[in-house]
Write a protein that holds these residues in place. Structure first.
Motif, PDB file in Angstrom:
ATOM      1  N   LEU A  73       1.800  -5.252   7.157  1.00 39.48           N
ATOM      2  CA  LEU A  73       2.109  -5.975   5.911  1.00 39.48           C
ATOM      3  C   LEU A  73       2.239  -7.472   6.172  1.00 39.48           C
ATOM      4  O   LEU A  73       1.701  -8.300   5.424  1.00 39.48           O
ATOM      5  N   ILE A 186       4.550   2.499   3.067  1.00 38.31           N
ATOM      6  CA  ILE A 186       5.311   1.345   2.576  1.00 38.31           C
ATOM      7  C   ILE A 186       4.401   0.125   2.445  1.00 38.31           C
ATOM      8  O   ILE A 186       4.449  -0.603   1.442  1.00 38.31           O
ATOM      9  N   THR A 187       3.523  -0.067   3.435  1.00 33.78           N
ATOM     10  CA  THR A 187       2.578  -1.185   3.364  1.00 33.78           C
ATOM     11  C   THR A 187       1.668  -1.028   2.148  1.00 33.78           C
ATOM     12  O   THR A 187       1.473  -1.975   1.374  1.00 33.78           O
ATOM     13  N   THR A 189       2.053   0.795  -0.658  1.00 29.20           N
ATOM     14  CA  THR A 189       2.756   0.662  -1.934  1.00 29.20           C
ATOM     15  C   THR A 189       3.030  -0.806  -2.242  1.00 29.20           C
ATOM     16  O   THR A 189       2.812  -1.276  -3.356  1.00 29.20           O
ATOM     17  N   THR A 190       3.496  -1.528  -1.221  1.00 30.52           N
ATOM     18  CA  THR A 190       3.816  -2.938  -1.421  1.00 30.52           C
ATOM     19  C   THR A 190       2.567  -3.729  -1.788  1.00 30.52           C
ATOM     20  O   THR A 190       2.591  -4.545  -2.719  1.00 30.52           O
TER      21      THR A 190
ATOM     22  N   ARG B   4       9.384 -11.367  -3.640  1.00 32.20           N
ATOM     23  CA  ARG B   4       9.744 -11.357  -2.207  1.00 32.20           C
ATOM     24  C   ARG B   4      11.270 -11.322  -2.063  1.00 32.20           C
ATOM     25  O   ARG B   4      11.810 -10.582  -1.272  1.00 32.20           O
ATOM     26  N   ILE B   7      12.457  -7.935  -2.759  1.00 28.16           N
ATOM     27  CA  ILE B   7      12.205  -6.999  -1.661  1.00 28.16           C
ATOM     28  C   ILE B   7      13.220  -7.221  -0.545  1.00 28.16           C
ATOM     29  O   ILE B   7      13.828  -6.294  -0.030  1.00 28.16           O
TER      30      ILE B   7
END
Lengths: 210, 214
Positions: A73, A186-187, A189-190, B4, B7
């Motif tokens: 990511l 996770i990567t 989805t983000t 960001r 997150i």
């Protein structure tokens, strides 16, 4: 995936590995800093902070425990600025958490930073795709394989220094089997989320939401 | 930028939550603890949070760097050695994937046990209970007389070892305050970068203006 202080400094080969690690880290950091303009600074800082935090949080799964690394990511979002971001986070991990050591900081940044740059160079086109499925798949691949690649570099560094080449010593095989899909998920989805709401972070066109 | 921040905030919250739930944040670094007990050196190798390291190589060195003994940890991450020499035992644990930890068991801790093995006189720095408990039963032979205090001593050393293990655990444990502190440093660095980039931008603009006016 950290190489501890004193593991490599015992042999000449080990010192060469340490030196190479520092050289690549210095070069990567220089390129990263040069390409980091005003708008990029908060992104670098926030991803650096995220990297610092997630790699300190162990998630117990079964007999082992894993932590996220987010190499993929960080590479996809920051590109070459991944190097300075990781160098800062890893330095703080040495100072605050006692993970790794001052001499192995170079090789550790190299081990984490290289997969990030490789994901950036190879999979940026993939995550710029118009198709959500392709974007998801590319980002998943970036996340999962950055981790594997990092483990590979780590094992190679130790093998070059005269140790035995063991990609996954003991329980860490289990940890990687669990961590790879988790990291990928996770990567992915983000990245898909960013493509829908803040595509400029990835320098990509907006992904149409259906 | 909101995203960001959001997150990061979630990541921080997750860290906080796990810390508050008693499962405090910990890094995957390797730690070792060892102590002398009952004529042996016992020890354990664990990651922060107590996950054992199985099959880690343990090498013992004397202060001159000579190898004294070698062993590996068992399924519980524990090992034990018989100290054959009275000196500071520097124990180094290593795994193939680059983890490393060190712990030294000082000779003062060893002396009683090793003295028993080698028949050397007991050092004057022995804990008080021994001398206090020694006089009452003096029947026939020396060895019988010293038996009950030795037992008591073993009990005591076990308790002290447990206490020291706990202390060591506390020392290596990473607290969430540390993690927040690290994030603070990164934010500070960000501010510093902004400052210097801002100075450079201002200088450039000032330079540009001067050129245009002259």
């Amino acid at each position: 995936m950290h190489i501890a202080e004193g593991t490599l400094s015992g042999s000449t080969e080990g010192l060469v590995v340490l030196g190479l690690g520092w050289a690549v880290t210095a070069a990567g950091t220089a390129i990263g800093l040069r390409r980091m303009d005003y708008e990029r600074v908060p992104q670098v800082a926030l991803l650096s902070a995220a990297f610092f935090v997630v790699s300190l949080i162990q998630i117990p799964i079964g007999p082992t425990s894993v932590h996220l690394v987010l190499c993929g990511l960080i590479g996809l979002v920051l590109g070459w600025a991944a190097f300075p971001a990781m160098l800062v986070a890893l330095t703080l991990q040495v100072l605050i958490a006692g993970v790794g050591g001052p001499t192995t900081l170079g090789i550790n940044t190299f081990v984490m930073g290289t997969p990030a740059i490789v994901s950036y160079l190879l999979l940026r086109p993939g995550i710029h795709s118009k198709s959500e499925t392709v974007t998801f798949a590319a980002a998943f691949f970036a996340g999962a394989f950055a981790l594997l690649f990092g483990a590979l570099l780590n094992a190679s560094a130790l093998a070059l220094a005269g140790g035995s080449f063991r990609l996954f010593a003991g329980a860490s095989l289990m940890a990687h089997v669990v961590a790879m899909p988790l990291e990928g998920l996770i990567t992915a989805t983000t990245v898909v989320f960013l493509r829908k709401v803040r595509p400029e972070l990835l320098e990509a066109p907006l992904l149409a939401t259906r | 930028m909101h995203l960001r921040t959001r997150i990061l905030r979630w990541a921080l919250l997750a860290g906080l939550a796990s810390a508050l739930l008693g499962e405090s944040a910990h890094a995957h670094s390797m730690n070792m603890f060892a102590y002398a007990e009952g004529g042996r050196i016992r020890g354990e190798v664990f990651a922060r949070g107590g996950t054992p390291f199985i099959g880690a190589k343990i090498t013992a060195y004397d202060p001159q760097g000579e190898t004294l003994a070698e062993t590996t940890t068992d399924d519980a991450g524990e090992f034990s050695l018989v100290p054959a020499k009275r000196c500071d035992w520097r124990l180094v644990a290593e795994t193939d994937d680059g983890h490393r930890a060190e712990y030294t068991v000082p000779s003062t801790e060893l002396s009683a046990d090793v003295a028993e093995n080698e028949g050397k006189p007991i050092e004057p720095s022995q804990p008080a209970p021994e001398s206090g408990a020694a006089p009452p039963p003096p029947p026939t032979s020396e060895s019988v007389a010293s038996a009950p205090p030795a037992d008591e001593n073993a009990d005591l050393s076990r308790q002290v070892a447990a206490l020291r293990r706990e202390l060591n655990q506390l020392r290596v444990e990473l607290r969430w305050q540390d993690v927040i502190g690290g994030v603070g440093y990164i934010l500070g660095l960000m501010g510093l970068t902004f400052y210097f980039l801002g100075v450079r931008k201002r200088d450039r603009e000032a330079g540009g203006r001067k050129k245009s006016t002259s």
